[in-house]
Structure formats: C-alpha cells, structure tokens
Design a protein around this motif. Structure first.
Motif, PDB file in Angstrom:
ATOM      1  N   GLU A  33       0.812  -1.290  -0.179  1.00  0.00           N
ATOM      2  CA  GLU A  33      -0.024  -0.016   0.241  1.00  0.00           C
ATOM      3  C   GLU A  33       0.922   1.266   0.047  1.00  0.00           C
ATOM      4  O   GLU A  33       1.795   1.199   0.869  1.00  0.00           O
ATOM      5  CB  GLU A  33      -1.018  -0.086   1.057  1.00  0.00           C
ATOM      6  CG  GLU A  33      -1.871   1.379   1.169  1.00  0.00           C
ATOM      7  CD  GLU A  33      -2.821   1.162   2.432  1.00  0.00           C
ATOM      8  OE1 GLU A  33      -3.262   0.161   2.904  1.00  0.00           O
ATOM      9  OE2 GLU A  33      -3.471   2.096   2.672  1.00  0.00           O
ATOM     10  N   CYS A  34       0.659   2.314  -0.822  1.00  0.00           N
ATOM     11  CA  CYS A  34       1.468   3.300  -1.228  1.00  0.00           C
ATOM     12  C   CYS A  34       1.067   4.235   0.069  1.00  0.00           C
ATOM     13  O   CYS A  34      -0.079   4.624   0.534  1.00  0.00           O
ATOM     14  CB  CYS A  34       0.630   4.098  -2.320  1.00  0.00           C
ATOM     15  SG  CYS A  34       1.835   5.505  -2.683  1.00  0.00           S
ATOM     16  N   SER A  35       2.052   4.885   0.886  1.00  0.00           N
ATOM     17  CA  SER A  35       1.696   5.627   1.958  1.00  0.00           C
ATOM     18  C   SER A  35       1.395   6.971   1.426  1.00  0.00           C
ATOM     19  O   SER A  35       0.809   7.887   2.382  1.00  0.00           O
ATOM     20  CB  SER A  35       3.165   5.948   2.875  1.00  0.00           C
ATOM     21  OG  SER A  35       3.923   4.848   3.059  1.00  0.00           O
ATOM     22  N   ASP A  36       1.725   7.346   0.241  1.00  0.00           N
ATOM     23  CA  ASP A  36       1.058   8.878  -0.146  1.00  0.00           C
ATOM     24  C   ASP A  36      -0.065   8.867  -0.717  1.00  0.00           C
ATOM     25  O   ASP A  36      -0.929   9.841  -0.538  1.00  0.00           O
ATOM     26  CB  ASP A  36       2.302   9.095  -1.331  1.00  0.00           C
ATOM     27  CG  ASP A  36       3.678   9.244  -0.874  1.00  0.00           C
ATOM     28  OD1 ASP A  36       4.012   9.625   0.162  1.00  0.00           O
ATOM     29  OD2 ASP A  36       4.637   8.812  -1.703  1.00  0.00           O
ATOM     30  N   CYS A  37      -0.662   7.960  -1.421  1.00  0.00           N
ATOM     31  CA  CYS A  37      -1.974   7.827  -2.134  1.00  0.00           C
ATOM     32  C   CYS A  37      -2.926   6.672  -1.682  1.00  0.00           C
ATOM     33  O   CYS A  37      -4.010   6.694  -2.235  1.00  0.00           O
ATOM     34  CB  CYS A  37      -1.918   7.995  -3.661  1.00  0.00           C
ATOM     35  SG  CYS A  37      -1.302   6.628  -4.466  1.00  0.00           S
ATOM     36  N   GLU A  38      -2.343   5.813  -0.968  1.00  0.00           N
ATOM     37  CA  GLU A  38      -3.079   4.659  -0.477  1.00  0.00           C
ATOM     38  C   GLU A  38      -3.491   3.462  -1.562  1.00  0.00           C
ATOM     39  O   GLU A  38      -4.313   2.597  -1.642  1.00  0.00           O
ATOM     40  CB  GLU A  38      -4.442   5.043  -0.020  1.00  0.00           C
ATOM     41  CG  GLU A  38      -4.079   5.951   1.133  1.00  0.00           C
ATOM     42  CD  GLU A  38      -5.340   6.355   2.123  1.00  0.00           C
ATOM     43  OE1 GLU A  38      -6.538   6.003   1.724  1.00  0.00           O
ATOM     44  OE2 GLU A  38      -5.185   7.025   3.233  1.00  0.00           O
ATOM     45  N   HIS A  39      -2.918   3.727  -2.859  1.00  0.00           N
ATOM     46  CA  HIS A  39      -3.021   2.598  -3.823  1.00  0.00           C
ATOM     47  C   HIS A  39      -2.494   1.435  -3.447  1.00  0.00           C
ATOM     48  O   HIS A  39      -1.304   1.250  -2.981  1.00  0.00           O
ATOM     49  CB  HIS A  39      -2.364   3.393  -5.337  1.00  0.00           C
ATOM     50  CG  HIS A  39      -2.525   2.452  -6.167  1.00  0.00           C
ATOM     51  ND1 HIS A  39      -3.686   2.383  -7.044  1.00  0.00           N
ATOM     52  CD2 HIS A  39      -1.812   1.407  -6.993  1.00  0.00           C
ATOM     53  CE1 HIS A  39      -3.665   1.609  -7.903  1.00  0.00           C
ATOM     54  NE2 HIS A  39      -2.305   1.007  -8.093  1.00  0.00           N
ATOM     55  N   VAL A  40      -3.344   0.361  -3.713  1.00  0.00           N
ATOM     56  CA  VAL A  40      -2.638  -1.011  -3.187  1.00  0.00           C
ATOM     57  C   VAL A  40      -2.278  -1.895  -4.476  1.00  0.00           C
ATOM     58  O   VAL A  40      -2.956  -1.588  -5.407  1.00  0.00           O
ATOM     59  CB  VAL A  40      -3.946  -1.540  -2.716  1.00  0.00           C
ATOM     60  CG1 VAL A  40      -3.506  -3.220  -2.334  1.00  0.00           C
ATOM     61  CG2 VAL A  40      -4.233  -1.069  -1.169  1.00  0.00           C
ATOM     62  N   VAL A  47       7.889   1.401  -7.416  1.00  0.00           N
ATOM     63  CA  VAL A  47       7.446   2.512  -7.334  1.00  0.00           C
ATOM     64  C   VAL A  47       5.769   2.486  -7.620  1.00  0.00           C
ATOM     65  O   VAL A  47       5.164   1.626  -8.237  1.00  0.00           O
ATOM     66  CB  VAL A  47       7.685   3.246  -8.641  1.00  0.00           C
ATOM     67  CG1 VAL A  47       7.285   4.600  -8.899  1.00  0.00           C
ATOM     68  CG2 VAL A  47       9.436   3.426  -8.578  1.00  0.00           C
ATOM     69  N   CYS A  48       5.349   3.450  -7.016  1.00  0.00           N
ATOM     70  CA  CYS A  48       3.466   3.376  -7.001  1.00  0.00           C
ATOM     71  C   CYS A  48       3.133   3.502  -8.421  1.00  0.00           C
ATOM     72  O   CYS A  48       3.733   4.804  -8.923  1.00  0.00           O
ATOM     73  CB  CYS A  48       2.929   4.239  -6.165  1.00  0.00           C
ATOM     74  SG  CYS A  48       1.410   4.360  -6.070  1.00  0.00           S
ATOM     75  N   PRO A  49       2.394   2.846  -9.113  1.00  0.00           N
ATOM     76  CA  PRO A  49       2.160   3.213 -10.592  1.00  0.00           C
ATOM     77  C   PRO A  49       1.090   4.370 -10.607  1.00  0.00           C
ATOM     78  O   PRO A  49       0.770   5.050 -11.464  1.00  0.00           O
ATOM     79  CB  PRO A  49       1.662   1.944 -11.277  1.00  0.00           C
ATOM     80  CG  PRO A  49       1.057   0.998  -9.801  1.00  0.00           C
ATOM     81  CD  PRO A  49       1.911   1.455  -8.828  1.00  0.00           C
ATOM     82  N   ALA A  50       0.381   4.642  -9.270  1.00  0.00           N
ATOM     83  CA  ALA A  50      -0.355   5.621  -9.323  1.00  0.00           C
ATOM     84  C   ALA A  50       0.088   7.039  -9.177  1.00  0.00           C
ATOM     85  O   ALA A  50      -0.301   8.001  -9.817  1.00  0.00           O
ATOM     86  CB  ALA A  50      -1.415   5.433  -8.294  1.00  0.00           C
ATOM     87  N   CYS A  51       0.928   7.064  -8.304  1.00  0.00           N
ATOM     88  CA  CYS A  51       1.583   8.525  -8.005  1.00  0.00           C
ATOM     89  C   CYS A  51       3.328   8.570  -8.050  1.00  0.00           C
ATOM     90  O   CYS A  51       3.692   9.571  -7.545  1.00  0.00           O
ATOM     91  CB  CYS A  51       1.064   9.016  -6.831  1.00  0.00           C
ATOM     92  SG  CYS A  51       2.070   8.112  -5.197  1.00  0.00           S
ATOM     93  N   SER A  52       3.762   7.356  -8.460  1.00  0.00           N
ATOM     94  CA  SER A  52       5.096   7.551  -8.589  1.00  0.00           C
ATOM     95  C   SER A  52       5.996   7.512  -7.297  1.00  0.00           C
ATOM     96  O   SER A  52       7.146   7.801  -7.071  1.00  0.00           O
ATOM     97  CB  SER A  52       5.958   8.426  -9.505  1.00  0.00           C
ATOM     98  OG  SER A  52       5.416   8.363 -10.711  1.00  0.00           O
TER      99      SER A  52
HETATM  100 ZN   LIG Z   1       0.830   6.344  -4.500  1.00  0.00          ZN
END
Ligand SMILES: [Zn+2]
Length: 132
Positions: A33-40, A47-52
């Motif tokens: 889970e991304c700490s920045d945007c909560e994308h799972v 790297v988070c594909p939603a917010c990098s």
């Molecule tokens: Zn993210």
C-alpha cells in the motif's frame, strides 16, 4: 500472526519478489500500500504506478474476491497442464492475476487457495467459493 498480520520477515517497505513468493508458499497473500496515495498493489513493485511514490508498505491482501475477467489457456507451456484457466480476481483494494482451479465465470466469488508453481516461481491460486 493473525489473519491480517504481515509475517515478520516481510514487514516494512520495499517488498522483494522473493519475499512475496516466500509468503505465498507459506499461504500468505501479500501486497503493498502506497503511503502517499493509498493505492494498493497485488504484486511487488518499487514505485507506485498511481503517484510514482516510493513508500510502499507491505500489507496482507484480502483472501476472497470475485472474478473480474477470466480466460482459458489452451496452448500451454511445456510442463504445465494441457488446459487451464486464469482470472483477474478483484479483491476490493486491488486486482490480481491468478490461476483458478475450478471453472469460474465473471462475477463468481472465489477464495485464495495456495499457489501453483512453474519453474521456480509460485503464482497465487484461487478456487470457487464453496456455497451453502
Ligand atoms: Zn501512490
């Protein structure tokens, strides 16, 4: 370790594929889970594909979901069954590509049921959720 705890060897950030695979062999479905945007995410990424973002915390994924899409592999790699079905399983917070052990259709409820192994790599397996 309770049903939603992450094994000690996988806690924190920076889930390696080998650790994800180890957990899968232990019957534990991990994601991030991304700490920045909560994308799972259902499989390890750096790297988070939603917010990098790069702060991806290891989490335990739900073990039941429903079939989002499915297909049957008719022409298979050497060493695998002649014919098998794969599905994208919608777990709620994320979707995951998995082998399915029963004939399933889009919308069918499925549950996590261990893994299949091909060469050195395990992949998650789901089965139709028992009814009644
Ligand atoms: Zn993210």
């Amino acid at each position: 370790m309770t049903a939603d705890e992450v094994p000690a060897y996988a806690e924190g950030t920076g889930l390696a594929h080998a650790t994800w695979a180890r957990a899968l062999r232990d019957g534990v479905l991990l994601g991030q889970e991304c700490s920045d945007c909560e994308h799972v995410l259902g499989t390890p990424k750096s790297v988070c594909p939603a917010c990098s973002g790069r702060s991806l915390v290891t989490v335990r994924l739900p073990t039941s979901g429903e079939v989002f899409s499915e297909t049957t592999i008719e022409v298979t790699p050497e060493g695998l069954d002649d014919r098998y079905q794969v599905a994208v399983v919608d777990l709620g917070p994320t979707r995951l590509l998995a082998r399915v052990a029963d004939e399933v259709e889009i919308g069918d409820p499925v549950v996590f049921d261990g893994f299949v192994q091909y060469e050195d790599l395990p992949g998650p397996r789901f089965v139709a959720e028992p009814t009644g």
